[in-house]
Scaffold this motif. Structure first.
Motif, PDB file in Angstrom:
ATOM      1  N   VAL A 200       0.816  -1.111   0.568  1.00 41.36           N
ATOM      2  CA  VAL A 200       0.253  -0.148   0.105  1.00 41.36           C
ATOM      3  C   VAL A 200       0.464   1.180  -0.019  1.00 41.36           C
ATOM      4  O   VAL A 200       1.668   1.372   0.635  1.00 41.36           O
ATOM      5  N   ARG A 201       0.741   2.312  -0.973  1.00 38.56           N
ATOM      6  CA  ARG A 201       1.932   3.303  -0.841  1.00 38.56           C
ATOM      7  C   ARG A 201       1.276   4.676  -0.221  1.00 38.56           C
ATOM      8  O   ARG A 201       1.136   5.088   0.237  1.00 38.56           O
ATOM      9  N   ARG A 202      -0.383   4.747  -0.797  1.00 39.04           N
ATOM     10  CA  ARG A 202      -1.479   5.357  -0.127  1.00 39.04           C
ATOM     11  C   ARG A 202      -2.362   5.151   0.225  1.00 39.04           C
ATOM     12  O   ARG A 202      -3.424   3.781  -0.240  1.00 39.04           O
TER      13      ARG A 202
ATOM     14  N   GLY B  35      -9.823   6.158  -1.605  1.00 38.45           N
ATOM     15  CA  GLY B  35      -9.104   4.750  -1.850  1.00 38.45           C
ATOM     16  C   GLY B  35      -8.019   4.748  -1.645  1.00 38.45           C
ATOM     17  O   GLY B  35      -7.836   5.487  -0.642  1.00 38.45           O
ATOM     18  N   ILE B  36      -7.558   4.028  -2.075  1.00 38.25           N
ATOM     19  CA  ILE B  36      -6.265   3.239  -1.359  1.00 38.25           C
ATOM     20  C   ILE B  36      -5.138   2.330  -2.690  1.00 38.25           C
ATOM     21  O   ILE B  36      -5.624   2.015  -4.075  1.00 38.25           O
TER      22      ILE B  36
ATOM     23  N   ARG C  40      -1.731   1.847  -8.507  1.00 36.33           N
ATOM     24  CA  ARG C  40      -3.000   1.669  -8.980  1.00 36.33           C
ATOM     25  C   ARG C  40      -3.927   2.185  -7.826  1.00 36.33           C
ATOM     26  O   ARG C  40      -3.850   1.441  -6.090  1.00 36.33           O
ATOM     27  N   GLU C  41      -4.618   2.849  -8.290  1.00 39.13           N
ATOM     28  CA  GLU C  41      -5.208   3.500  -7.475  1.00 39.13           C
ATOM     29  C   GLU C  41      -6.989   2.714  -7.340  1.00 39.13           C
ATOM     30  O   GLU C  41      -7.769   2.556  -8.025  1.00 39.13           O
TER      31      GLU C  41
END
Length: 125
Positions: free
Chosen positions: A14-16, A21-22, A27-28
């Motif tokens: 997980v980047r953000r 959204g995640i 890719r979101e």
């Protein structure tokens, strides 16, 4: 000072985390999903913790977790006891937290090579 982007390798990370959204790697995702180090199950049909019951346990078990992390959105919200007991009966630990904490915990455990499965709940569009 040399700054360079280091990407974890060998697992999905997980980047953000945002309210709607995640982002996994680049890719979101904007709908609820299950995440294991080697795959993502998109469009998990659960938006809130009160939707969970014993029938939802099998989706997690199919990914063969040793530990389950449940991200319940922007705020921590506990599911029904029957859902939690479904994991405890199989001797699989489960932790419930908000999505941001769940993402941090998932990334840490996946980086250690643990077989962690996370469920992330996102509001329906």
């Amino acid at each position: 000072m040399d700054l360079s982007l280091e990407r974890p390798e060998g697992y999905l990370f997980v980047r953000r985390v945002g309210a709607g959204g995640i982002t996994l790697i680049d890719r979101e995702l904007t709908s609820s999903f299950l995440l294991a180090p080697d795959r993502v199950i998109e469009h998990w049909p659960v938006n809130t913790a009160d939707m969970l019951d014993i029938s939802h346990v099998d989706a997690f078990l199919a990914l063969q977790p040793e530990l389950v992390i449940l991200g319940t959105g922007e705020r921590q919200s506990f599911p029904a006891a029957a859902f939690m007991a479904g994991f405890l009966r199989k001797a699989i630990g489960i932790e419930v937290m908000d999505n941001a904490a769940a993402a941090r915990t998932y990334n840490l455990l996946a980086d250690e090579g643990r077989r962690v499965v996370a469920g992330f709940m996102l509001p329906s569009a």
